[in-house]
Design a protein around this motif. Structure first.
Motif, short mmCIF file in Angstrom:
data_model
loop_
_atom_site.label_atom_id
_atom_site.label_comp_id
_atom_site.label_asym_id
_atom_site.label_seq_id
_atom_site.Cartn_x
_atom_site.Cartn_y
_atom_site.Cartn_z
N ALA A 1 -3.65 0.40 -3.76
CA ALA A 1 -4.52 0.08 -3.15
C ALA A 1 -5.84 -0.56 -3.79
O ALA A 1 -5.89 -0.77 -4.72
N GLY B 1 -7.12 6.24 5.98
CA GLY B 1 -7.07 5.42 5.06
C GLY B 1 -5.99 6.92 4.76
O GLY B 1 -4.39 6.24 3.88
N THR C 1 -5.15 6.68 0.57
CA THR C 1 -3.75 6.03 0.42
C THR C 1 -3.06 6.50 -0.32
O THR C 1 -1.98 6.69 -0.67
N THR D 1 -9.72 -2.77 -3.12
CA THR D 1 -10.54 -2.93 -2.70
C THR D 1 -11.63 -3.87 -2.23
O THR D 1 -10.62 -5.22 -2.85
N CYS E 1 1.00 -1.25 0.12
CA CYS E 1 -0.11 0.23 -0.21
C CYS E 1 0.96 1.55 0.25
O CYS E 1 0.78 2.17 -0.87
N GLU F 1 -15.81 2.36 0.61
CA GLU F 1 -14.23 1.66 0.37
C GLU F 1 -13.83 2.44 -0.62
O GLU F 1 -12.16 2.57 -0.65
N ARG G 1 -12.03 5.42 0.89
CA ARG G 1 -10.82 4.62 1.45
C ARG G 1 -9.80 4.51 1.21
O ARG G 1 -8.24 4.53 1.78
N ALA G 2 -9.71 3.61 0.20
CA ALA G 2 -8.18 3.03 -0.81
C ALA G 2 -7.78 4.75 -1.05
O ALA G 2 -6.78 4.44 -1.98
#
Length: 248
Positions: free
Chosen positions: A71, A92, A158, A73, A66, A151, A154-155
Motif C-alpha cells: 500500500a 480501504g 488494506t 500514500t 495492493c 491517507e 486508509r493505506a
C-alpha cells in the motif's frame, strides 16, 4: 524506466528486508516517485522486474499490487475529498472485505454484519491516527497534517505488509515532523509492516530510517546507514549540502 528519450530510472536495484524502516532520498526529479509508481503498478518498468516476497508483480495493476500486500500514500494527497473521514478508511477496508455487486443494495443479515465489521475496523484505525473525533467530517475540510494521517490510515486499512510513504512530512511544522518519527515507528510495531519512505526532511529521514538509498538523475549514487549517508561526499555534493548534514 524510460519515457520516450528520458530515462527516469537506470539500472536501479534495491532489496528491502522485512520489518525495516528505509528511506529513498534525492533531489527533485531524481526518480523517487517514479520508483514508487513502478513498485505499485502505476508504471510497468521498461526493463527489469518487481519482486515482492518471491512473487513477480511486474505488469500487475495497482489494485492487484495492493491485494498482494503493498500500500502507499501519495506526494500530492489523494483522498476522496467529498466523502467523510470514516468513509475514506472504510473504502480501504473493502480490499480485504469485498462485497459482490448484488450485495450492495442489501442492508441485512451477513451483508450488514460485514459492513459493521468494516466500520468498526475503520474507526479503530482512526483512533490509531487520532482522527476518530473527526470521523463524520468531510475529508476535504481537514487540516493538511490531518489529511496526511488520514491517507496513512486508509493505506493501513488494506492490511499491507509493505507500506510506501511519499513525503509524509510535507507541509508539517517541526513539532509535527518530530511527532511523525514516533508515529512511523508505532505503525511498524503495531501493524507488523515494513516501511519505505520518500522524504526531504532530513531530520525525519535520519531519525527514523535504518537504511537509505540515494538517487540522482535516476541513478543510485549511494546506499547505507544514516551515518554513512551523511558522511558520503557524493551525497553531500549532489543533494544534502554541508548545512543539511549539520542540521540532521
Amino acid at each position: 524506466m524510460r519515457f520516450g528519450g528520458l530515462t527516469a530510472l537506470h539500472d536501479f536495484s534495491i532489496r528491502v528486508f522485512r520489518g525495516d524502516i528505509v528511506g529513498l532520498i534525492g533531489p527533485n526529479g531524481a526518480g523517487k516517485t517514479t520508483c514508487f509508481n513502478v513498485m505499485t503498478g502505476f508504471y510497468r518498468p521498461t526493463e527489469g522486474k518487481v519482486l515482492f516476497e518471491g512473487r513477480d508483480l511486474t505488469g500487475m495493476g495497482p489494485h492487484q499490487v495492493c491485494r498482494a500486500g503493498i500500500a502507499r500514500t501519495f506526494q500530492n494527497i489523494r483522498l476522496f475529498a467529498n466523502e467523510t473521514v470514516l468513509q475514506n478508511v472504510m473504502i480501504g477496508c473493502h480490499v480485504r472485505h469485498p462485497l459482490h455487486w448484488w450485495e450492495a443494495p442489501l442492508h441485512f443479515g451477513p451483508v450488514a454484519a460485514k459492513e459493521r465489521a468494516i466500520r468498526d475496523r475503520a474507526m479503530a484505525l482512526l483512533e490509531e491516527v487520532e482522527l476518530a473525533h473527526l470521523a463524520g467530517e468531510c475529508a476535504a475540510s481537514l487540516p493538511y497534517g490531518a489529511q496526511r494521517r488520514l491517507e496513512i490510515a486508509r493505506a493501513l486499512a488494506t492490511e499491507p505488509r509493505f507500506l510506501l510513504l511519499d513525503e509524509p512530512a510535507a507541509g508539517m511544522n517541526p513539532q509535527e515532523s518530530q511527532k511523525l518519527l514516533a508515529f512511523i515507528r508505532h505503525v511498524r510495531e503495531r501493524f507488523n509492516v515494513t516501511i519505505m519512505l520518500i522524504e526531504h526532511d532530513m531530520k525525519v529521514v535520519m531519525g527514523v530510517c535504518e537504511h537509505i538509498w540515494v538517487l540522482d538523475y535516476g541513478v543510485l549514487i549511494a546506499q547505507g546507514t544514516p551515518k554513512e549517508i551523511q558522511a558520503n561526499p557524493r551525497v553531500i555534493e549532489a543533494y544534502l549540502g554541508e548545512e543539511a548534514v549539520a542540521d540532521a
